[in-house]
Design an enzyme around this catalytic site. Structure first.
Site, PDB file in Angstrom:
ATOM      1  N   ASN A 172       0.804  -1.212   0.000  1.00 49.44           N
ATOM      2  CA  ASN A 172       0.000   0.000   0.000  1.00 49.44           C
ATOM      3  C   ASN A 172       0.843   1.269   0.000  1.00 49.44           C
ATOM      4  OD1 ASN A 172       0.321  -1.453   2.632  1.00 49.44           O
ATOM      5  ND2 ASN A 172      -0.176   0.569   3.437  1.00 49.44           N
ATOM      6  N   GLY A 227     -13.598  -3.026  -0.875  1.00 46.27           N
ATOM      7  CA  GLY A 227     -14.376  -2.278  -1.867  1.00 46.27           C
ATOM      8  C   GLY A 227     -13.837  -0.897  -2.190  1.00 46.27           C
ATOM      9  N   CYS A 236      -1.551   6.865  11.047  1.00 47.18           N
ATOM     10  CA  CYS A 236      -2.360   5.995  11.899  1.00 47.18           C
ATOM     11  C   CYS A 236      -3.766   6.586  11.969  1.00 47.18           C
ATOM     12  CB  CYS A 236      -1.735   5.851  13.280  1.00 47.18           C
ATOM     13  SG  CYS A 236      -1.713   7.387  14.184  1.00 47.18           S
TER      14      CYS A 236
HETATM   15  N1  PLP Z   1      -4.512  -4.047   3.325  1.00 48.33           N
HETATM   16  C1  PLP Z   1      -3.965  -3.065   2.586  1.00 48.33           C
HETATM   17  C2  PLP Z   1      -2.766  -3.376   1.737  1.00 48.33           C
HETATM   18  C3  PLP Z   1      -4.510  -1.775   2.611  1.00 48.33           C
HETATM   19  O1  PLP Z   1      -3.950  -0.807   1.872  1.00 48.33           O
HETATM   20  C4  PLP Z   1      -5.629  -1.528   3.434  1.00 48.33           C
HETATM   21  C5  PLP Z   1      -6.189  -0.164   3.549  1.00 48.33           C
HETATM   22  O2  PLP Z   1      -5.456   0.804   3.546  1.00 48.33           O
HETATM   23  C6  PLP Z   1      -6.184  -2.601   4.161  1.00 48.33           C
HETATM   24  C7  PLP Z   1      -5.595  -3.843   4.078  1.00 48.33           C
HETATM   25  C8  PLP Z   1      -7.402  -2.409   5.010  1.00 48.33           C
HETATM   26  O3  PLP Z   1      -8.560  -2.310   4.208  1.00 48.33           O
HETATM   27  P1  PLP Z   1      -9.878  -1.583   4.747  1.00 48.33           P
HETATM   28  O4  PLP Z   1      -9.624  -0.114   4.675  1.00 48.33           O
HETATM   29  O5  PLP Z   1     -10.961  -2.025   3.809  1.00 48.33           O
HETATM   30  O6  PLP Z   1     -10.119  -2.076   6.121  1.00 48.33           O
END
Ligand code: PLP
Length: 409
Positions: A179, A230, A355
């Site tokens: 991310n 989503g 955070c």
């Molecule tokens: N995993 C990754 C790589 C993400 O970038 C994110 C959100 O930033 C998540 C998990 C968590 O997803 P959600 O925001 O739908 O809880």
């Protein structure tokens, strides 16, 4: 609403403010017009509880199951393997805590979990929670967490991973794409290494970022568990899915009425499931062209800033990164200050490691990549997406150039 109109609205000037240039799609993406349209009837009109017995409930159930079929098709799964969740975070929690709980239930030792050093907090904190929870049970050996290192571009060290894999490993979690910096991992290689060295372990891949651009059905075919969300796809917030292959068992972490074949209780968010399915369909229909279009815009942004601002380093090459990610480190600049100046100029970007309070934390991803603390302080993540067009790039280049020059005095 057409995509062109959406783009115009998103970049329309607010009185007294420069036009918005939204380059934070990895944080969240605006709802795609076709998704909004697909979801619209599921508020006041087709509002049924999909678990009921009458025709209003049956209508909702039909919509839910159609959405499940579509999600399954897009993710290379069978409909029974799709568990709807409240998002990517819950999907990761279910994958990790649910798998370990099922192993314990089956009388298998909790053993060890292996993950990469650059996982999202949803995975890392679930792994840590598993170790804490087992440490509290008398007579049970606590789950051990083993963390596999990455190289300077965030690419998993496969040899080091293999060294951590032994018979005692119950679960391996490696994200498909990061991310923060956008690095794409070779999940097929991870699956192969686990099959050789820890054949009893389940493999989870967090495909929350990757699903916007990569064919996850193809790339993560061998994974046992796969999570998506989503809102990163131009779908709604608060909905996601975990693919649980028929061969693996997860115990629920949310208990109640036994929905989702007893894997996740709670009244279904039918509108959310319909929206997630519509977003995945939209992504699948335009994946190739969008990856090329967004990748070209991203390359233009990166090239202009690296060439125009000496002392600017790109964290991950295009060839190893998602098309929408442009992660840069600006020498002699504090990221908080740069982000404030960019916001004043209409540009929304991010440090990639905020955070819940919005405060910036030291990035564990950059630390794992060996980026010196001084350089990490000048890191900014620009992430492009389906609403990004060429004018956004021109405006961003000019705003960043101006702001960095100001900060460097
Ligand atoms: N995993 C990754 C790589 C993400 O970038 C994110 C959100 O930033 C998540 C998990 C968590 O997803 P959600 O925001 O739908 O809880």
């Amino acid at each position: 609403m057409t995509p062109g109109r959406l783009r115009r609205i998103m970049t329309a000037p607010v009185p007294g403010r420069p036009p918005t240039v939204y380059l934070d799609h990895a944080a969240t993406s605006p709802l795609r017009p076709e998704v909004a349209e697909a979801m619209a009837p599921f508020g006041a009109e087709r509002f049924g509880n999909s678990s009921g017995a009458h025709h209003v409930a049956r209508d909702a159930r039909r919509a839910l199951e159609e959405a499940r079929d579509l999600v399954a098709e897009c993710l290379g799964a069978s409909p029974g393997e799709v568990v709807f969740t409240s998002g990517g975070t819950e999907a990761a929690n279910l994958a990790i805590l649910g798998t370990l709980a099922a192993r314990q239930e089956a009388g298998l030792a909790a053993g060890a979990i292996v993950c990469s050093a650059v996982e999202h907090a949803a995975v890392l904190e679930s792994c840590r929670a598993a170790t804490r929870a087992t440490a509290r049970i008398a007579g049970v050996a606590p789950v051990e967490l083993r963390v596999a290192p990455v190289d300077g571009q965030g690419i998993l060290d496969l040899e080091a991973l293999e060294d951590l894999l032994r018979d005692d490993v119950g679960l391996v979690s490696v994200m498909l794409a990061n991310n923060e910096v956008g690095t794409v991992q070779l999940i097929g290689e991870v699956v192969g290494a686990v099959a050789r060295a820890a054949p009893g372990a389940a493999v989870h891949t967090d495909a929350v970022q990757a699903a916007s651009y990569l064919n996850v059905a193809e790339l993560a075919r061998g994974a046992d568990l796969l999570s998506v969300s989503g809102h990163k796809l131009g779908g709604p917030k608060g909905v996601g899915a975990l693919v649980v292959r028929e061969r693996v068992r997860v115990d629920p972490i949310v208990h109640g009425g036994g929905q989702e074949r007893d894997r996740r209780s709670g009244t279904h968010d039918v509108a959310g499931a319909v929206g997630l399915a519509a977003a995945l369909r939209a992504v699948a229909a335009s994946r190739r062209e969008e990856s090329a279009r967004v990748g070209a815009l991203r390359d233009r942004l990166a090239a202009a800033l690296v060439a125009g601002l000496p002392g600017t380093v790109r964290s991950v090459d295009s060839a190893r990164s998602l098309p929408g990610h442009c992660h840069l480190r600006f020498d002699g600049v504090e990221q908080e200050e740069l982000l404030v100046l960019l916001d004043e100029r209409g540009v929304c970007a991010s440090a990639g490691s905020a955070c819940a309070s919005g405060a910036l934390e030291r990035s564990h991803v950059l630390a794992a990549m060996g980026v010196p603390a001084g350089q990490a302080r000048g890191a900014v993540r620009f992430t492009l997406g389906h609403s990004t067009g060429p004018p956004d790039i021109e405006r961003a280049v000019s705003a960043v150039t101006d702001a960095v020059a100001l900060l460097r005095g």
